[in-house]
Write a protein that holds these residues in place. Structure first.
Motif, PDB file in Angstrom:
ATOM      1  N   ASP A  53       0.843  -1.193   0.000  1.00  0.00           N
ATOM      2  CA  ASP A  53       0.000   0.000   0.000  1.00  0.00           C
ATOM      3  C   ASP A  53       0.876   1.240   0.000  1.00  0.00           C
ATOM      4  O   ASP A  53       1.846   1.330   0.764  1.00  0.00           O
ATOM      5  N   THR A  54       0.552   2.188  -0.863  1.00  0.00           N
ATOM      6  CA  THR A  54       1.352   3.400  -0.952  1.00  0.00           C
ATOM      7  C   THR A  54       0.452   4.564  -1.334  1.00  0.00           C
ATOM      8  O   THR A  54      -0.742   4.386  -1.592  1.00  0.00           O
ATOM      9  N   THR A  68       1.544   4.966 -10.271  1.00  0.00           N
ATOM     10  CA  THR A  68       2.090   4.810 -11.622  1.00  0.00           C
ATOM     11  C   THR A  68       3.452   4.118 -11.609  1.00  0.00           C
ATOM     12  O   THR A  68       3.829   3.469 -12.579  1.00  0.00           O
ATOM     13  N   LEU A  69       4.167   4.287 -10.513  1.00  0.00           N
ATOM     14  CA  LEU A  69       5.463   3.614 -10.358  1.00  0.00           C
ATOM     15  C   LEU A  69       5.297   2.259  -9.689  1.00  0.00           C
ATOM     16  O   LEU A  69       5.862   1.252 -10.141  1.00  0.00           O
ATOM     17  N   ALA A  70       4.491   2.209  -8.632  1.00  0.00           N
ATOM     18  CA  ALA A  70       4.369   0.988  -7.840  1.00  0.00           C
ATOM     19  C   ALA A  70       3.801  -0.175  -8.641  1.00  0.00           C
ATOM     20  O   ALA A  70       4.211  -1.328  -8.446  1.00  0.00           O
ATOM     21  N   PRO A 116       7.065   3.756   0.735  1.00  0.00           N
ATOM     22  CA  PRO A 116       7.170   2.341   0.339  1.00  0.00           C
ATOM     23  C   PRO A 116       6.396   2.072  -0.941  1.00  0.00           C
ATOM     24  O   PRO A 116       5.330   2.646  -1.180  1.00  0.00           O
ATOM     25  N   LEU A 117       6.953   1.189  -1.764  1.00  0.00           N
ATOM     26  CA  LEU A 117       6.320   0.820  -3.026  1.00  0.00           C
ATOM     27  C   LEU A 117       6.002  -0.670  -3.111  1.00  0.00           C
ATOM     28  O   LEU A 117       4.901  -1.062  -3.488  1.00  0.00           O
ATOM     29  N   ALA A 118       6.995  -1.504  -2.791  1.00  0.00           N
ATOM     30  CA  ALA A 118       6.851  -2.948  -2.976  1.00  0.00           C
ATOM     31  C   ALA A 118       7.873  -3.668  -2.117  1.00  0.00           C
ATOM     32  O   ALA A 118       8.858  -3.071  -1.656  1.00  0.00           O
TER      33      ALA A 118
END
Length: 246
Positions: A46-47, A53-55, A194-196
């Motif tokens: 979750d971000t 668009t990046l995640a 955080p992204l992944a």
């Protein structure tokens, strides 16, 4: 291409011949000559909505190489550690890249200005006791310029060396790193988000001469920009030419 990027390519071209000679002498990459490779999996976290668009371009299979910049023989002397990630379009474990792959290169180096201090601030005894930075920014459509890093999940695992420790962490399912982004402009600038999550699943054996990470392999739309990234274009090409099979 900006002035700084043109300058980067020029400086890289000046360094290129020395890099090629060094790679020939070492019979390997001039920097990060030895590594250990793993199959990995990336899962979304979750971000912030602005980072989607990046995640959304990160999850899926991955190939990961952990290495030390200078020393061979897994010597744990002062050094800079590296973590290279290939986000894979397929789950196939192979040295050859596929269409849609993205290579992202990280090191225990916050910026080019901290290069001299990085060997002293890096814990060379455990890959999981460090965070890894991409150093130069990337351009992402709809988001602009961002910096990326991998934050390790630190805990204690058994082992007498960093290789034994990362192997133990993988076997225990605890070799985890979090992709984070820091936008350089806009409301989210100045903070890491955080992204992944990257999890190392199993160690794999690949031919180091055939496994070639390329900073400008951009199948997920994460485009390297700036001076430092541009210096890598001629230097990486010269290094790879020196290691090409004859």
């Amino acid at each position: 291409m900006s002035l700084s990027e043109n300058l980067g390519r020029f400086v890289g071209a000046l360094w290129g011949p020395a890099v090629r000679v060094g790679a020939k002498i070492r019979h390997a990459r001039l920097l990060h000559p030895e590594g250990i490779t793993f199959r990995g999996e990336v899962k979304a976290l979750d971000t912030h909505a602005s980072l989607q668009t990046l995640a959304v371009n990160l999850p899926g299979p991955a190939l990961v190489r952990l290495s030390a910049a200078m020393w061979r023989g897994h010597r744990e002397w002062p050094d800079v550690l590296g973590l290279a990630v290939r986000l894979r379009a397929t789950g196939t474990v192979t040295e050859a890249p596929a269409e849609g792959d993205q290579d992202l290169l990280f090191a225990t180096l916050r910026s080019a200005w901290t290069l001299g201090l990085a060997p002293l601030t890096t814990d060379t005894h455990d890959w999981r006791k460090n965070d890894y930075y991409a150093v130069s920014p990337f351009e992402v459509t709809g988001l602009g310029r961002v910096k990326l890093r991998l934050v390790s999940h630190r805990d204690e695992v058994p082992g007498q060396s960093r290789v034994e420790r990362i192997q133990a962490a993988v076997q225990a399912g605890r070799a985890l790193f979090t992709f984070e982004a820091r936008p350089l402009r806009g409301e989210l600038a100045g903070q890491w988000w955080p992204l992944a999550e990257l999890r190392l699943v199993e160690e794999v054996t690949l031919d180091p001469a055939l496994l070639r990470f390329w900073p400008f392999r951009t199948g997920r739309g994460i485009q390297p920009v700036g001076f430092l990234h541009s210096t890598r274009i001629p230097t990486y090409r010269q290094s790879q030419k020196a290691r090409a099979p004859h």
